[in-house]
Enzyme design. Structure first.
Site, short mmCIF file in Angstrom:
data_model
loop_
_atom_site.label_atom_id
_atom_site.label_comp_id
_atom_site.label_asym_id
_atom_site.label_seq_id
_atom_site.Cartn_x
_atom_site.Cartn_y
_atom_site.Cartn_z
N PHE A 123 104.65 16.68 67.74
CA PHE A 123 103.24 16.26 67.76
C PHE A 123 103.19 14.73 67.79
CE2 PHE A 123 99.02 15.44 66.11
CZ PHE A 123 98.26 16.36 66.81
N ASP A 192 106.78 19.22 58.78
CA ASP A 192 105.34 19.19 59.04
C ASP A 192 104.91 20.65 59.21
OD1 ASP A 192 102.80 19.07 60.09
OD2 ASP A 192 103.18 17.21 61.17
N TYR A 217 92.56 21.26 58.18
CA TYR A 217 91.44 21.74 59.02
C TYR A 217 91.83 22.81 60.02
CZ TYR A 217 93.36 17.89 61.89
OH TYR A 217 94.19 17.04 62.57
N LYS A 218 93.11 23.19 60.04
CA LYS A 218 93.54 24.22 60.98
C LYS A 218 93.46 25.59 60.27
CE LYS A 218 96.19 20.95 63.66
NZ LYS A 218 97.33 20.08 63.57
N ARG A 364 96.55 27.24 75.72
CA ARG A 364 97.01 27.65 74.39
C ARG A 364 95.96 28.54 73.71
NH1 ARG A 364 98.02 23.37 69.47
NH2 ARG A 364 95.76 23.23 69.66
C1 LIG Z 1 97.21 18.71 63.67
C2 LIG Z 1 98.49 18.03 63.43
C3 LIG Z 1 98.52 16.78 62.82
C4 LIG Z 1 97.24 16.10 62.49
O1 LIG Z 1 97.37 14.86 61.92
P1 LIG Z 1 96.10 14.13 61.33
O2 LIG Z 1 96.61 12.83 60.88
O3 LIG Z 1 95.56 14.96 60.20
O4 LIG Z 1 95.09 14.01 62.43
C5 LIG Z 1 99.76 16.22 62.57
N1 LIG Z 1 100.90 16.85 62.90
C6 LIG Z 1 100.90 18.06 63.51
C7 LIG Z 1 102.18 18.74 63.84
C8 LIG Z 1 99.70 18.67 63.80
O5 LIG Z 1 99.68 19.86 64.40
#
Ligand SMILES: *Cc1c(COP(=O)(O)O)cnc(C)c1O
Length: 405
Positions: A123, A192, A217-218, A364
């Protein structure tokens, strides 16, 4: 398929949990892995926090409503979902900021080593945060294809930092094996959990993970921009030092001392004043996911995604699957490659089937199992088949890129 789907829904012991969420009429929501649905209890809880705790009780609520311990309280509720002890998790800041804190802490614990090892295509924020530390002269970023990671663990590696379920493909890493390999090479590990926490069983303790972060938030349904969480294994509680030495992470913030003394354990990961409204909403989402149970959620998500694939093959829709075909090797999602993924995704959204597009060519579909039905799978595939067969996606309106994809 619709009939089969309905009978599967009728026999599903978890079906009733859908009613605990506000799923809009006419929408098939396959994007809970990007922004989870609104739990029905959230607006009332926020109303209470806003009107009562803030509006009426004002600053007294830091004590009377125990706002001051909300990051720890929510963290403790997230802990059992990820195989952690309650005092090893804290809810605060964004995933990005927590990554910065924990990567820095890990580097400081491995003097003489600078490499942070990750995979290309992780990510973006994860690899950008390493880059930021590299520009400060503190880290060296090294990205190695997933098959070669174990072999790349040399004695320069301070930290192995990976996303458990890949955001594009859903492919899972073997957390236990990689954590062990990193430890054998003298490195620490940061997982993560943004696409796995609250969606599938994670056992940080059994894996002997050092650090973890995850998203609110997911799959935890905490609302847009909800606070994230951070985990530090108890054995590192004394050793961790994080660079964002804000007053809320001080051992005694209300002594207003000129000198920084870190609080004990994960409390020192706090930086500034926590956002109480965001934490209050997140707590509702976490409570609900904990009530349903991660094991049950994961079992259902596998059934949903397998049913989705059956529907695709019966509808003769040929799309290149980029997620692992074996459900135990993927998170709660299926991703497909198609040259016109963006337009297809937009055409589906116009029909109320909300999935998402990931650059450059990935379509997705996330299967947040808490509120999805087998019927949604059958209907989503029917729409997808129609969009592709009729060429509906070729309309120019479906090709215009919005700011957020
Ligand atoms: C959604 C997501 C994030 C989000 O990071 P924020 O700083 O909260 O915006 C980070 N890493 C991964 C792997 C994600 O899927």
């Amino acid at each position: 398929m619709l009939e089969r789907a309905r009978s599967l829904d009728a026999a599903d012991p978890q079906a009733s949990f859908r009613h605990r969420f506000d799923v809009p009429e006419g929408v098939i929501y396959l994007d809970g892995n990007s922004l989870g649905c609104l739990p029905k209890a959230t607006p009332a809880r926020l109303e209470q926090v806003v009107r009562g705790e803030w509006g009426r009780d004002l600053i007294r609520s830091w004590n009377s409503a125990d706002w001051i311990h909300l990051p720890q309280r929510v963290g403790a509720k997230i802990a059992p979902l990820i195989g952690a002890q309650p005092h090893e998790v804290i809810a605060c800041d964004s995933v990005s900021v927590n990554l910065y804190k924990l990567i820095s802490a890990a580097l400081a614990m491995r003097p003489g080593r600078k490499t942070v090892l990750s995979e290309p295509g992780n990510f973006p924020t994860d690899v950008y945060m390493i880059e930021g530390l590299e520009k400060q002269g503190l880290a060296q970023r090294r990205l190695v294809a997933r098959e070669e990671l174990a072999g790349a663990l040399d004695d320069n590696v301070a930290l192995l930092m990976l996303t458990h379920a890949h955001y594009k493909t859903g492919q899972l890493f073997d957390m236990e094996a990689l954590t062990r390999a990193a430890h054998e090479a003298g490195a620490l590990v940061l997982w993560d959990l943004s696409h796995s926490g609250g969606a599938l069983p994670v056992d940080l303790t059994a894996c002997e993970a050092d650090f973890a972060v995850g998203c609110g938030y997911k799959y935890l349904n905490g609302g847009p921009g909800a606070p994230a969480y951070a985990f530090v294994a108890q054995r590192h509680h004394e050793a961790i030092a994080q660079p964002l030495s804000g007053w809320m992470g001080h051992a005694k913030p209300f002594e207003f001392s000129d000198d920084y003394t870190p609080a004990a354990g994960v409390d020192r990961l706090l930086c500034g004043t926590p956002g109480i409204l965001g934490l209050a909403a997140l707590e509702v989402g976490v409570d609900l996911i904990a009530e349903i149970g991660v094991e049950r959620l994961y079992a259902k998500s596998q059934k949903l995604s397998e049913f989705f694939r059956q529907c695709l093959s019966e509808a003769d829709v040929e799309l290149e699957l980029v997620s692992p075909a074996d459900p135990v090797q993927r998170g709660s999602q299926l991703s497909f490659r198609h040259g016109d993924a963006y337009a297809i995704c937009q055409a589906l959204i116009a029909r109320g089937v909300i999935g998402d597009f990931r650059d450059p060519d990935i379509l997705r579909f996330g299967f947040a199992p808490a509120y999805l039905r087998f019927e949604d799978m059958a209907e989503a595939v029917r729409h997808l088949a129609e969009v592709i067969e009729t060429g509906e996606w070729q309309r120019s309106v479906f090709r215009e890129r919005a700011a957020v994809t």
